[in-house]
Design a protein around this motif. Structure first.
Motif, short mmCIF file in Angstrom:
data_model
loop_
_atom_site.label_atom_id
_atom_site.label_comp_id
_atom_site.label_asym_id
_atom_site.label_seq_id
_atom_site.Cartn_x
_atom_site.Cartn_y
_atom_site.Cartn_z
N UNK A 67 0.44 -0.88 0.03
CA UNK A 67 0.34 -0.39 0.17
C UNK A 67 0.81 1.31 -0.22
N UNK A 68 1.92 1.74 1.09
CA UNK A 68 2.94 2.86 1.11
C UNK A 68 3.11 3.13 -0.87
N UNK A 69 3.80 1.58 -1.72
CA UNK A 69 4.22 2.08 -2.97
C UNK A 69 3.05 1.93 -3.54
N UNK A 70 1.87 1.60 -3.33
CA UNK A 70 1.08 1.42 -4.57
C UNK A 70 1.40 2.49 -6.26
N UNK A 71 1.45 3.20 -5.07
CA UNK A 71 1.10 5.03 -5.62
C UNK A 71 2.24 5.36 -7.26
N UNK A 72 3.04 4.50 -6.65
CA UNK A 72 3.82 4.97 -7.66
C UNK A 72 4.26 3.38 -8.51
N UNK A 73 3.20 2.52 -8.14
CA UNK A 73 3.41 0.90 -9.12
C UNK A 73 3.69 1.64 -10.73
N UNK A 74 3.16 2.16 -11.06
CA UNK A 74 2.99 2.90 -12.65
C UNK A 74 4.05 3.21 -13.19
N UNK A 75 4.68 3.52 -12.20
CA UNK A 75 6.21 4.16 -12.32
C UNK A 75 7.29 3.39 -12.33
N UNK A 76 6.91 2.06 -11.12
CA UNK A 76 8.12 0.97 -11.58
C UNK A 76 8.30 -0.05 -13.24
N UNK A 77 6.47 -0.19 -12.42
CA UNK A 77 6.30 -0.97 -14.07
C UNK A 77 7.01 -0.61 -15.05
N UNK A 78 6.96 0.84 -15.37
CA UNK A 78 7.35 0.94 -16.75
C UNK A 78 8.71 0.82 -16.74
N UNK A 79 9.75 0.86 -16.26
CA UNK A 79 11.12 0.68 -15.87
C UNK A 79 11.35 -0.69 -15.66
N UNK A 80 10.64 -1.18 -14.88
CA UNK A 80 11.08 -3.21 -14.81
C UNK A 80 10.78 -3.27 -16.35
N UNK A 81 9.75 -2.96 -17.20
CA UNK A 81 9.48 -3.41 -18.36
C UNK A 81 10.10 -3.68 -19.55
N UNK A 82 10.83 -2.30 -19.39
CA UNK A 82 12.26 -2.34 -20.23
C UNK A 82 13.12 -3.11 -19.53
N UNK A 83 13.84 -3.79 -18.56
CA UNK A 83 13.98 -4.69 -18.33
C UNK A 83 13.67 -6.22 -17.89
N UNK A 84 12.76 -6.44 -18.72
CA UNK A 84 12.18 -7.78 -19.02
C UNK A 84 11.99 -7.33 -20.41
#
Length: 204
Positions: A67-84
């Motif tokens: 919950x404390x980081x869900x606000x930033x989950x979209x940003x995190x996934x954007x960058x992670x998807x480049x790695x994946x």
């Protein structure tokens, strides 16, 4: 989606690359002044982001964050998807990643002076500091996320979000692998940009 994925889904020319990254920098820009190829690239960027945001696999991926980081989950996934995307590169194209990366930097360089100043700064850093090379490792990817957290101008708990990615990495990767081929097919079917070459023949 982040920068590498947007370029992967672009057409193989400098104007398409410009347009497909412009979506993150178009605020205050008079888009009527853009040529038709850049406009089509921008439309493709918007299409990709809309499809991504609405996809069930992406929504489920966001739910894996605390919950404390869900606000930033979209940003995190954007960058992670480049790695994946890089990690599973062979599943999506026979073109070697290193060739694609260098070719991308060359195409971006061609329109660098035509980009909005903020975009010039970011794209210049992508090229000069070889950001895509950092995304090849999970460590480099989580470091990039921590660097983003330092630029947020309000108190936040984004720093360390890489730990949650590592804890859920296998599931996040499987969700990406179910989602990304559908995104590729959606872009191909919608065909907002003129198809100048197939993904299998991007670099000759």
């Amino acid at each position: 989606m982040n920068y590498l994925a947007h370029l992967f889904l672009a057409q193989d020319n400098a104007d398409s690359y410009f347009g497909n990254l412009l979506g993150d920098f178009q605020k205050g820009l008079d888009t009527s002044l853009l040529n038709c190829h850049v406009k089509s690239g921008l439309a493709n960027h918007i299409l990709v982001d809309k499809f991504t945001d609405q996809h069930d696999a992406v929504r489920h991926s966001r739910s894996l964050f605390s919950p404390k980081r869900k606000r930033f989950s979209g940003v995190a996934l954007d960058v992670l998807y480049d790695h994946l995307l890089i990690k599973n590169w062979h599943l999506f194209t026979p073109v070697q990643f290193e060739l694609f990366k260098q070719h991308s930097y060359q195409l971006l360089q061609q329109n660098l002076n035509n980009m909005p100043l903020g975009m010039q700064h970011v794209v210049g850093n992508i090229i000069n500091h070889d950001w895509f090379a950092h995304y090849q490792s999970l460590h480099g990817t989580t470091q990039a996320l921590d660097n983003i957290s330092k630029r947020i101008r309000f108190n936040n708990q984004f720093m360390g979000i890489g730990e949650e990615i590592e804890d859920n990495f296998n599931e996040l990767e499987q969700l990406f692998l179910s989602f990304f081929p559908e995104l590729m097919e959606h872009v191909k079917y919608t065909a907002l940009e003129t198809l100048s070459s197939s993904l299998n023949n991007r670099i000759t």
